[in-house]
Design an enzyme around this catalytic site. Structure first.
Site: not given
Lengths: 402, 144
Positions: A119, A196, A199, A222, A360
């Site tokens: 991202h 990261d 998600q 999220k 993104c």
């Protein structure tokens, strides 16, 4: 009530918007009533600033706030709650490591390694830092199937690599990366790893001790929590090395005009008044998640995505972008001759919320040979019935544009 | 298929989307970029002109049906016009999209094909951006 009905009943948005088919969960999930109530409850009956208040409201707010640190630690399998810092979100967490940790250590000829699947928020902070410090940004490439090509990893790490920053799950393709083996390879060369996890945390079983990442960044919003709150986990071996991005109140032991003695991580990176209500809302989101079985959640979201993938084969000109072996509940696709925005507008007319564009992740789409895609991302409140409705609309769309 | 969608994807828009005018890159022209950073859509216009008048225009790139058709109609309406006329047409079309002046549709039936934008404010940029960028460019040329 079935399991699905009882889950949906906890999300008031579906009561206010009866026809809504919400398939933009990778952008943000909807919020259960318990999370919304938690914010209101704090401001209605618990509001006080945390730390150092000698009255009951403040000490209770502080205790509740610190309790969420423990909940977060338990959720991700971190041993020490003091390895958890609250930030404004994934982006904020990543920038904190870029500016507060890596900046001092990065010089000319050094390297930062990322993947082609990042991202923008796990790309630009490193790119800009490398530019400013004369360092190199090296990229692990992606295959046409949407999997990272790890054959050349050793070569990419070669030289003076100061950090690997990599995503757990691609926000665009749904690819789940083999983090354990990648981290292992990095650690063999003593390269710290930032993960990261925007998600993945709250969507699938996540154990930081198994993955062995040194820094983990994710966002509350999220995973059913409020916007504007995120988490930075740091391995205890690195916490002393993280300097604050912001200076101000709440992070000091002693201040004179000449100098300041700072507190330790995590307080040292939480200057100013943090979003206490938001953090408590994150706590409520974790309570909600703890009622679920994350392995079931993951399998359910994935099953819906697979159902869509299978059904989409019947649609002329529909091409799935990203066919990784290991994947989540996120699917990207394109339709021949119809731009993703036109697809999204079509679906929006039927109250189907999807995302169209570059998500993104422009360099990734470029590598996959597309400019933009339509992205569908599932959550636990979605259903096979909703997938069928989307497929039906896509059939209509293709007919219309023929 | 809702009426709203039928209107948004007006036959004129669909026709220009399927067969855009002068959809090709050309060498040795001035290049004007219409880049929608929100969605990543990007068209480049290849413009020949002097201080007085526009010559040929072509364009190439990727974008939705609305932006592609809007760009194609821009080519159709602006080629060969004086700078002053061209800027005026740009302004008329942008005003039309902004609902400031609905009557200007008399200038071109092509404008009317975009009237559904009033009901789809999310798609305003798709239609307006090429015209805004070309207008800015023409003003710069005028001031040279």
């Amino acid at each position: 009530m079935t399991g699905l009905e009882s889950i949906r009943a906890q999300f008031p948005i579906f009561d206010r918007h009866r026809d809504l088919i919400y398939l933009d969960n990778a952008a943000t999930t909807q919020k259960p009533q318990a999370v919304i109530d938690r914010l209101a409850e704090f401001y209605s009956s618990e509001n006080a600033n945390i730390h150092r208040g000698l009255y009951d409201l403040s000490s209770r707010a502080t205790a509740n706030f610190e309790e969420v640190r423990l909940k977060v630690a338990n959720l991700i399998g971190a041993e020490d709650p003091l390895s958890i810092a609250f930030t404004k979100g994934t982006t904020d967490s990543i920038n904190l490591i870029a500016q507060g940790y890596l900046k001092r250590k990065l010089g000319k000829g050094d390297k930062v390694v990322i993947s082609a699947m990042e991202h923008h928020s796990n790309l630009i902070p490193w790119q800009q830092l490398c530019k400013a410090r004369g360092a190199e940004l090296a990229v692990i490439p992606v295959s046409s199937k949407g999997e990272l090509i790890l054959d050349g990893l050793e070569e990419i790490f070669e030289g003076s690599t100061k950090l690997l920053a990599i995503t757990h799950v691609s926000n665009t393709l749904g690819t789940i990366n083999p983090i354990q083996s990648i981290v292992k390879a990095a650690h063999l060369r003593n390269i710290p790893v930032l993960l990261d996890a925007a998600q993945s945390v709250g969507h699938l079983p996540f154990k930081v001790s198994d993955l062995d990442a040194d820094f983990v960044a994710f966002s509350a919003h999220k995973m059913f929590g409020p916007m504007g709150v995120g988490v930075l986990y740091s391995d205890p071996n690195y916490t002393a090395d993280i300097e604050p991005g912001n200076f101000g109140g709440g992070i000091v032991r002693d201040v004179t005009f000449e100098d300041t003695q700072l507190l330790e991580f995590p307080q040292v990176v939480e200057a100013g008044t943090v979003d206490v209500a938001g953090v408590l809302g994150l706590g409520a989101a974790i309570d909600f998640i703890n009622e679920l079985d994350l392995n079931d959640s993951h399998q359910y979201e994935k099953r819906l995505a697979e159902y869509f993938r299978d059904g989409s084969k019947e649609i002329e000109g529909l091409r799935i972008i990203g066919e990784a072996q290991d994947r989540s509940g996120i699917v990207s696709f394109s339709v021949d001759g119809v731009h993703p925005h036109d697809v999204a507008t079509f679906l929006a007319e039927k109250n189907i919320a999807v995302r169209a564009g570059h998500h993104c992740a422009q360099p990734l789409l470029h590598a996959m040979g597309v400019q933009a895609t339509v992205r569908i991302s599932f959550s636990i409140y979605n259903s096979e019935d909703e997938v069928e409705k989307v497929l039906k609309e896509l059939h209509h769309l293709v007919k219309f544009w023929k | 298929m809702s009426d709203r969608l039928q209107k948004l994807y007006h036959p004129i828009i669909r026709q220009h989307n399927a067969a855009p005018i002068n959809f090709e890159k050309r060498e040795g022209r001035e290049v004007v970029t219409a880049n929608n950073s929100i969605c990543g859509d990007k068209f480049e216009f290849f413009v020949s002109c002097d201080k007085e008048r526009l010559g040929t225009i072509s364009f190439y790139g990727i974008g939705c049906a609305v932006s592609k058709a809007s760009s194609s109609i821009l080519v159709k309406l602006l080629e060969g016009k004086s700078l002053k006329e061209a800027i005026g047409i740009c302004e008329n079309f942008i005003n039309y999209l902004e609902e400031k002046d609905k009557a200007v549709s008399a200038i071109s039936e092509d404008f009317e094909a975009f009237s559904a934008i009033w009901e789809f404010p999310q798609r305003f940029d798709c239609a307006a951006l090429p015209w805004q960028e070309i207008r800015t460019f023409l003003r710069v040329v005028e001031a040279r």
